[in-house]
Scaffold this motif. Structure first.
Motif, PDB file in Angstrom:
ATOM      1  N   LEU A 217      -8.463   7.466  -3.130  1.00 22.06           N
ATOM      2  CA  LEU A 217      -9.989   6.950  -3.035  1.00 22.06           C
ATOM      3  C   LEU A 217     -10.089   6.328  -1.735  1.00 22.06           C
ATOM      4  N   ASP A 218     -11.307   6.323  -1.169  1.00 18.74           N
ATOM      5  CA  ASP A 218     -11.821   5.749  -0.007  1.00 18.74           C
ATOM      6  C   ASP A 218     -12.511   4.372  -0.475  1.00 18.74           C
ATOM      7  N   LEU A 219     -11.624   3.361  -0.380  1.00 20.63           N
ATOM      8  CA  LEU A 219     -12.224   1.974  -0.792  1.00 20.63           C
ATOM      9  C   LEU A 219     -12.666   1.072   0.416  1.00 20.63           C
ATOM     10  N   PRO A 220     -13.979   0.716   0.197  1.00 17.01           N
ATOM     11  CA  PRO A 220     -14.386  -0.473   1.173  1.00 17.01           C
ATOM     12  C   PRO A 220     -13.424  -1.465   1.520  1.00 17.01           C
ATOM     13  N   GLY A 221     -13.253  -1.570   2.654  1.00 13.76           N
ATOM     14  CA  GLY A 221     -12.433  -2.878   3.142  1.00 13.76           C
ATOM     15  C   GLY A 221     -11.077  -2.633   2.821  1.00 13.76           C
ATOM     16  N   TRP A 222     -10.417  -1.763   2.742  1.00 12.73           N
ATOM     17  CA  TRP A 222      -8.942  -1.208   2.539  1.00 12.73           C
ATOM     18  C   TRP A 222      -8.801  -0.029   2.910  1.00 12.73           C
ATOM     19  N   LYS A 223      -7.478   0.222   3.502  1.00 17.08           N
ATOM     20  CA  LYS A 223      -6.957   1.334   4.207  1.00 17.08           C
ATOM     21  C   LYS A 223      -5.981   2.124   3.420  1.00 17.08           C
ATOM     22  N   HIS A 224      -5.828   3.120   2.973  1.00 12.58           N
ATOM     23  CA  HIS A 224      -4.938   3.964   2.180  1.00 12.58           C
ATOM     24  C   HIS A 224      -3.676   4.032   3.134  1.00 12.58           C
ATOM     25  N   VAL A 225      -2.548   3.454   2.703  1.00 11.68           N
ATOM     26  CA  VAL A 225      -1.311   3.877   3.518  1.00 11.68           C
ATOM     27  C   VAL A 225      -0.138   4.567   2.862  1.00 11.68           C
ATOM     28  N   TYR A 226      -0.232   4.713   1.575  1.00 13.18           N
ATOM     29  CA  TYR A 226       0.840   5.484   0.981  1.00 13.18           C
ATOM     30  C   TYR A 226       0.619   5.902  -0.617  1.00 13.18           C
ATOM     31  N   SER A 227       1.100   6.938  -1.153  1.00  9.68           N
ATOM     32  CA  SER A 227       1.050   7.342  -2.339  1.00  9.68           C
ATOM     33  C   SER A 227       2.341   7.617  -2.929  1.00  9.68           C
TER      34      SER A 227
ATOM     35  N   LYS B  16       4.529   8.468  -6.854  1.00  8.79           N
ATOM     36  CA  LYS B  16       4.562   9.312  -8.089  1.00  8.79           C
ATOM     37  C   LYS B  16       3.284   9.015  -8.818  1.00  8.79           C
ATOM     38  N   VAL B  17       2.866   7.471  -8.908  1.00  8.14           N
ATOM     39  CA  VAL B  17       1.833   7.201  -9.854  1.00  8.14           C
ATOM     40  C   VAL B  17       0.772   6.133  -9.030  1.00  8.14           C
ATOM     41  N   ARG B  18       1.375   5.407  -8.077  1.00  8.18           N
ATOM     42  CA  ARG B  18       0.377   4.461  -7.423  1.00  8.18           C
ATOM     43  C   ARG B  18       0.000   4.712  -5.963  1.00  8.18           C
ATOM     44  N   ASP B  19      -1.055   4.181  -5.691  1.00 15.19           N
ATOM     45  CA  ASP B  19      -1.579   4.504  -4.218  1.00 15.19           C
ATOM     46  C   ASP B  19      -1.503   2.864  -3.776  1.00 15.19           C
ATOM     47  N   LEU B  20      -1.322   2.815  -2.443  1.00 14.82           N
ATOM     48  CA  LEU B  20      -1.115   1.470  -1.828  1.00 14.82           C
ATOM     49  C   LEU B  20      -2.206   1.523  -0.818  1.00 14.82           C
ATOM     50  N   TYR B  21      -2.689   0.242  -0.514  1.00 14.52           N
ATOM     51  CA  TYR B  21      -3.793   0.107   0.406  1.00 14.52           C
ATOM     52  C   TYR B  21      -3.457  -1.081   1.200  1.00 14.52           C
ATOM     53  N   ARG B  22      -3.793  -1.007   2.424  1.00 15.30           N
ATOM     54  CA  ARG B  22      -3.788  -2.429   3.277  1.00 15.30           C
ATOM     55  C   ARG B  22      -5.197  -2.845   3.720  1.00 15.30           C
ATOM     56  N   PRO B  23      -5.551  -4.131   3.745  1.00 21.46           N
ATOM     57  CA  PRO B  23      -6.775  -4.607   4.256  1.00 21.46           C
ATOM     58  C   PRO B  23      -7.196  -3.936   5.640  1.00 21.46           C
ATOM     59  N   ASP B  24      -8.557  -3.530   5.608  1.00 16.25           N
ATOM     60  CA  ASP B  24      -9.080  -2.852   7.049  1.00 16.25           C
ATOM     61  C   ASP B  24      -8.924  -3.849   7.974  1.00 16.25           C
ATOM     62  N   GLU B  25      -8.542  -3.469   9.078  1.00 18.13           N
ATOM     63  CA  GLU B  25      -8.623  -4.630  10.202  1.00 18.13           C
ATOM     64  C   GLU B  25     -10.135  -5.135  10.484  1.00 18.13           C
ATOM     65  N   GLY B  26      -9.916  -6.464  10.627  1.00 15.02           N
ATOM     66  CA  GLY B  26     -11.245  -7.262  10.725  1.00 15.02           C
ATOM     67  C   GLY B  26     -11.810  -7.876   9.295  1.00 15.02           C
ATOM     68  N   THR B  27     -11.118  -7.503   8.150  1.00 15.52           N
ATOM     69  CA  THR B  27     -11.339  -8.226   6.997  1.00 15.52           C
ATOM     70  C   THR B  27     -10.539  -9.086   6.757  1.00 15.52           C
ATOM     71  N   SER B  28     -10.923 -10.214   5.686  1.00 17.17           N
ATOM     72  CA  SER B  28     -10.139 -11.552   5.589  1.00 17.17           C
ATOM     73  C   SER B  28      -9.170 -11.287   4.588  1.00 17.17           C
ATOM     74  N   ASP B  29      -9.037 -10.119   3.817  1.00 11.61           N
ATOM     75  CA  ASP B  29      -8.291  -9.865   2.706  1.00 11.61           C
ATOM     76  C   ASP B  29      -6.580 -10.206   3.087  1.00 11.61           C
ATOM     77  N   GLY B  30      -6.175  -9.731   4.436  1.00  8.79           N
ATOM     78  CA  GLY B  30      -4.913  -9.908   4.529  1.00  8.79           C
ATOM     79  C   GLY B  30      -4.615 -10.993   5.371  1.00  8.79           C
ATOM     80  N   ALA B  31      -5.492 -11.995   5.544  1.00  4.99           N
ATOM     81  CA  ALA B  31      -5.248 -13.094   6.555  1.00  4.99           C
ATOM     82  C   ALA B  31      -4.411 -14.063   5.809  1.00  4.99           C
ATOM     83  N   ASP B  32      -3.831 -14.900   6.618  1.00  5.80           N
ATOM     84  CA  ASP B  32      -2.935 -15.934   6.132  1.00  5.80           C
ATOM     85  C   ASP B  32      -3.992 -17.092   5.884  1.00  5.80           C
ATOM     86  N   ASP B  33      -3.883 -17.783   4.444  1.00  9.94           N
ATOM     87  CA  ASP B  33      -5.030 -18.782   4.195  1.00  9.94           C
ATOM     88  C   ASP B  33      -4.538 -20.090   4.596  1.00  9.94           C
ATOM     89  N   GLY B  34      -3.583 -20.340   5.383  1.00 10.27           N
ATOM     90  CA  GLY B  34      -3.182 -21.502   5.831  1.00 10.27           C
ATOM     91  C   GLY B  34      -2.151 -22.183   4.899  1.00 10.27           C
TER      92      GLY B  34
END
Length: 303
Positions: A4-14, A16-34
């Motif tokens: 799927l095309d999911l806002p804020g996430w970039k598909h990187v791998y599929s 047998k069953v699961r699809d993996l996504y990383r945060p799109d560049e510029g989003t805060s989801d993947g940032a270190d929280d300190g």
């Protein structure tokens, strides 16, 4: 089924069953929280089903959500809700997944995944039964003579496998080979933690009238080098569950090993396919029966 095309996430791998996504560049989801947080990922469970290392068509209705709900329940139990020590897992507490996949996805910390499938067997069945009949062993481990299909083993055994690329068959390996692949310290931790989780889960399942015959786990190392439970855990896809009453009273292996997992799919496929070429499509009744079994298992375990 495409990812799927999911806002804020970039598909990187599929897989047998699961699809993996990383945060799109510029989003805060993947940032270190300190606080030392590592990169986050989104794991989305599809309705795809695999058997004999092939992804089958069509999928199992509702499977992705059912597996995710069961995994989350088990992560909670193994996090200490069952009274045992808290086993670290890859879930990010409080993180929200996109609404489009909220019921069948988990936001997790990225890990250095170990190339070992940590299989634990408490009962003799499947490929283990075939090997035992031929050699008296399971994955090279000698077992007492006189065991029957579906019998409980004297004690659970750790039978690791090397994780093969998508489309290839995982390779059963010895513990010595595991040491060669990941080093002695991690190999021992993988074995001991897997056996601990199996023991705790089997006891909880038994209290619910179920037998956990065997299962497999995956682990990774977090940023601090802590061994962390990942992927799915103790689901109908990664485990064999049997009805305990049927196991005690059944007169045949089929009756003893009445399952709550995708054995319906395996049995049907083995009866119609010689494991060469493209597997046939699943009949609707097989898909629906499997979905019902997945749902029943979730209800029996988690209520």
């Amino acid at each position: 089924m495409s990812a799927l095309d999911l806002p804020g996430w970039k598909h990187v791998y599929s897989g047998k069953v699961r699809d993996l996504y990383r945060p799109d560049e510029g989003t805060s989801d993947g940032a270190d929280d300190g606080n030392g947080a590592t990169e986050r990922m989104l794991v989305v469970a599809s309705d795809r089903v695999s058997a004999f290392d092939h992804v089958l068509e069509p999928g199992i209705p509702g499977k992705g959500e059912l597996l995710t709900r069961l995994s989350r329940w088990w992560f909670d139990q193994l996090g200490g809700a069952d009274g045992g020590r808290a086993i670290p897992n890859h879930l990010v507490a409080g993180a929200e997944a996109p609404a489009e996949v909220a019921g069948r996805s988990m936001v997790v910390n990225e890990l250095d995944m170990q190339p070992i499938e940590c299989v634990v067997r408490g009962y003799l069945t499947g490929s283990g039964w075939a090997e035992y009949q031929a050699d008296g062993t399971v994955c090279g481990i000698p077992l007492p003579s006189g065991l029957a299909n579906g019998d409980r083993l004297p004690e659970p055994i750790f039978t690791p496998a090397y994780k093969a690329p998508l489309g290839e068959h995982d390779e059963n390996i010895s513990f010595e080979r595991t040491v060669e692949l990941v080093g002695p310290d991690i190999a021992v931790a993988l074995r001991d933690t897997s056996l601990e989780i199996y023991s705790r889960a089997a006891a909880l399942a038994e209290a619910k009238g179920l037998i956990l015959a065997d299962t497999k786990f995956e682990f990774g190392l977090d940023a601090d080098g802590t061994l962390t439970l990942a992927d799915e855990v103790l689901t109908s896809d990664s485990s064999r569950y049997w009805d305990a009453a049927a196991w005690r009273t059944g007169a045949t292996p089929e009756e003893r090993m009445a399952s709550y997992d995708k054995q319906i799919v395996r049995d049907w496929l083995a009866s119609v396919w010689d494991k060469t070429g493209t597997p046939p499509e699943l009949p609707d009744d097989i898909a629906q029966r499997t979905s019902a079994k997945y749902r029943e298992l979730l209800e029996v375990l988690a209520g």
